[in-house]
Enzyme design. Sequence first.
Site, PDB file in Angstrom:
ATOM      1  N   CYS A  96       7.329   4.111   3.622  1.00 38.78           N
ATOM      2  CA  CYS A  96       6.559   4.706   4.711  1.00 38.78           C
ATOM      3  C   CYS A  96       7.176   4.372   6.062  1.00 38.78           C
ATOM      4  O   CYS A  96       7.411   3.196   6.368  1.00 38.78           O
ATOM      5  CB  CYS A  96       5.115   4.217   4.663  1.00 38.78           C
ATOM      6  SG  CYS A  96       4.097   4.851   6.014  1.00 38.78           S
ATOM      7  N   CYS A 104       1.164   0.553  11.294  1.00 39.61           N
ATOM      8  CA  CYS A 104      -0.073   0.865  10.575  1.00 39.61           C
ATOM      9  C   CYS A 104      -0.519  -0.324   9.718  1.00 39.61           C
ATOM     10  O   CYS A 104       0.292  -0.962   9.047  1.00 39.61           O
ATOM     11  CB  CYS A 104       0.143   2.090   9.692  1.00 39.61           C
ATOM     12  SG  CYS A 104      -1.235   2.479   8.608  1.00 39.61           S
ATOM     13  N   CYS A 107      -1.474  -0.392   4.653  1.00 45.12           N
ATOM     14  CA  CYS A 107      -0.797  -0.893   3.457  1.00 45.12           C
ATOM     15  C   CYS A 107      -0.245  -2.289   3.714  1.00 45.12           C
ATOM     16  O   CYS A 107       0.250  -2.588   4.799  1.00 45.12           O
ATOM     17  CB  CYS A 107       0.345   0.034   3.047  1.00 45.12           C
ATOM     18  SG  CYS A 107      -0.195   1.658   2.466  1.00 45.12           S
ATOM     19  N   CYS A 192       0.250  10.566   5.936  1.00 45.14           N
ATOM     20  CA  CYS A 192      -0.016   9.304   5.232  1.00 45.14           C
ATOM     21  C   CYS A 192       0.447   9.458   3.794  1.00 45.14           C
ATOM     22  O   CYS A 192      -0.050  10.319   3.054  1.00 45.14           O
ATOM     23  CB  CYS A 192      -1.507   8.976   5.281  1.00 45.14           C
ATOM     24  SG  CYS A 192      -1.940   7.500   4.314  1.00 45.14           S
ATOM     25  N   GLN A 286     -15.532   5.947  -5.718  1.00 42.48           N
ATOM     26  CA  GLN A 286     -14.231   5.304  -5.744  1.00 42.48           C
ATOM     27  C   GLN A 286     -13.156   6.229  -5.184  1.00 42.48           C
ATOM     28  O   GLN A 286     -13.147   7.431  -5.462  1.00 42.48           O
ATOM     29  CB  GLN A 286     -13.874   4.907  -7.181  1.00 42.48           C
ATOM     30  CG  GLN A 286     -14.735   3.793  -7.752  1.00 42.48           C
ATOM     31  CD  GLN A 286     -14.363   2.433  -7.192  1.00 42.48           C
ATOM     32  OE1 GLN A 286     -13.298   2.248  -6.600  1.00 42.48           O
ATOM     33  NE2 GLN A 286     -15.245   1.463  -7.383  1.00 42.48           N
ATOM     34  N   TYR A 315     -26.880  -2.118  -7.312  1.00 42.22           N
ATOM     35  CA  TYR A 315     -25.978  -1.534  -6.316  1.00 42.22           C
ATOM     36  C   TYR A 315     -25.416  -0.238  -6.921  1.00 42.22           C
ATOM     37  O   TYR A 315     -24.207  -0.022  -6.961  1.00 42.22           O
ATOM     38  CB  TYR A 315     -24.846  -2.494  -5.949  1.00 42.22           C
ATOM     39  CG  TYR A 315     -25.271  -3.933  -5.759  1.00 42.22           C
ATOM     40  CD1 TYR A 315     -25.742  -4.392  -4.533  1.00 42.22           C
ATOM     41  CD2 TYR A 315     -25.237  -4.833  -6.827  1.00 42.22           C
ATOM     42  CE1 TYR A 315     -26.145  -5.717  -4.364  1.00 42.22           C
ATOM     43  CE2 TYR A 315     -25.635  -6.148  -6.667  1.00 42.22           C
ATOM     44  CZ  TYR A 315     -26.093  -6.592  -5.444  1.00 42.22           C
ATOM     45  OH  TYR A 315     -26.484  -7.891  -5.295  1.00 42.22           O
ATOM     46  N   GLU A 339     -30.486   0.680  -5.380  1.00 41.00           N
ATOM     47  CA  GLU A 339     -29.479   1.016  -4.371  1.00 41.00           C
ATOM     48  C   GLU A 339     -30.146   0.999  -3.003  1.00 41.00           C
ATOM     49  O   GLU A 339     -31.267   1.478  -2.844  1.00 41.00           O
ATOM     50  CB  GLU A 339     -28.882   2.389  -4.669  1.00 41.00           C
ATOM     51  CG  GLU A 339     -28.099   3.039  -3.550  1.00 41.00           C
ATOM     52  CD  GLU A 339     -26.893   2.230  -3.107  1.00 41.00           C
ATOM     53  OE1 GLU A 339     -26.621   2.213  -1.900  1.00 41.00           O
ATOM     54  OE2 GLU A 339     -26.233   1.623  -3.980  1.00 41.00           O
ATOM     55  N   ASP A 383     -22.361  -3.934  -9.286  1.00 43.17           N
ATOM     56  CA  ASP A 383     -21.159  -3.528  -8.544  1.00 43.17           C
ATOM     57  C   ASP A 383     -21.449  -3.763  -7.071  1.00 43.17           C
ATOM     58  O   ASP A 383     -21.638  -2.820  -6.298  1.00 43.17           O
ATOM     59  CB  ASP A 383     -20.855  -2.060  -8.830  1.00 43.17           C
ATOM     60  CG  ASP A 383     -19.542  -1.589  -8.203  1.00 43.17           C
ATOM     61  OD1 ASP A 383     -18.846  -2.420  -7.603  1.00 43.17           O
ATOM     62  OD2 ASP A 383     -19.232  -0.392  -8.309  1.00 43.17           O
ATOM     63  N   CYS A 410     -14.593  -5.650  -6.161  1.00 47.03           N
ATOM     64  CA  CYS A 410     -13.432  -5.213  -5.381  1.00 47.03           C
ATOM     65  C   CYS A 410     -12.846  -6.363  -4.570  1.00 47.03           C
ATOM     66  O   CYS A 410     -11.862  -6.169  -3.858  1.00 47.03           O
ATOM     67  CB  CYS A 410     -13.818  -4.069  -4.445  1.00 47.03           C
ATOM     68  SG  CYS A 410     -15.093  -4.498  -3.239  1.00 47.03           S
TER      69      CYS A 410
END
Length: 457
Positions: A96, A104, A107, A192, A286, A315, A339, A383, A410
């Site tokens: 990139c 940026c 990443c 991107c 996701q 969640y 939720e 989650d 995550c």
Amino acid sequence: MQAEPKKSQAGNSSAAASEASVSLVGTEYEVEVGPVAHGGHCIARTAEGQVLFVRHTLPGEKVIARVTEGEEGARFLRADAVTILDPSKDRVEAPCPYAGPGRCGGCDWQHARPGAQRRLKGEVIAEQLQRLAGLTPEEAGWDGTVMPADGDKLPPGEVPAWRTRVQYAVDVDGNAGLRRHRSHEVEPIEHCMIAAPGVSELGIEERDWSGMASIEAIAATGSQDRQVILAPKPGARLPIVELDKPVSVMRVEEHDGGIHRVHGRPFVRERADGRTYRVGSGGFWQVHPKAAETLMLAVMQGLTPRKGDTALDLYCGVGLFAGALADRVGDKGAVLGIESGKRAVEDARHNLAAFDRVRIEQGKVKSILPRTGITEADLIVLDPPRAGAGKQTVRHLVGLGARRIAYVACDPAALARDLGYFREGGYKVRTLRAFDLFPMTHHVECVAILEPVKKDD
């Protein structure tokens, strides 16, 4: 091993010199880089022993690191590797053009081979499990690997275009771009590389967005639905949106932060487990095209639901896991989803309306769950957001006596902390799987399956 610090040209200005006794921003150190750490950087130390969190480097390299944040006496400094003196065999030229120091911030590992990226993520997971939960990979039922999403095994120099939701910022000239690392500054871009084709084909970067603060572009993978969500600056008028593909347009209202329809559908349609899910504006889904299906299968394989089971989906978002559970527990089973997001609850109820034995409650898990009166459950899926579930919620869950619990995470640090709480409550990790669903970034998704500790364990 480390040379004496030296000032970069930026650090030699009179303003910087006057603050040299406090700020170390701009100071350069020659360092040997140590292990990877959680957050997309590696650890090094100055000759004086001060810790450096260094981006744009890899373990084992010798680099010149320039401080980007920190002061004398601080517990640690943040820095960028601006010169690579002795490169790692895992280093590649970043594909990139916007990656690198001061550019940026989207990443973290453009400069690493794909296999090395997954190995680094695995090392972070292992370190967090050991430090925060006291678990070795073997004790967590994990073989130490981070699995790529199918089709993402690309050679060095190629980048998977996976991100189906991209949040663009807008600079003072109306150019769309991405935020620089830990900054509000905008890096204007023409393309991107990790954006999914459905996002790229909209041509967001080619338009003038004067008056806008941000644009979120969404490209559903379960349909041809495309959507942009515009956030105008205070007092600005919404532009006429003419993009390269048909698209719904939503607006973030200045007075309440709510998202309102301008034209088109107020939702996109996604697919997983043979079912279509409606996901309203701002709702969670996701971002990797294969993530929902991958995680759903990992959870169901780990839980092995039975007909007649009672299950909780905490969640629950728009109902991905609740729907998969409802299919498998049958008419005699029951599923409760909880939720906090109002729109997500509306979507979940719509998505799962065909199941008589599914109920969705709105509110925070830690406050709603105790009010339900539920004292036991066969299966639990949670989650949670990046901060994790927390000790109070975990204590409540272990009291329900579930046969198995699936924890989707995550953030490996939050996962490890919560696994420690489960361990205190009498649950052990049966298996753990890790998935590279965020290539080129430091993020990683994990699915841990827990079960009660038997008396003879």
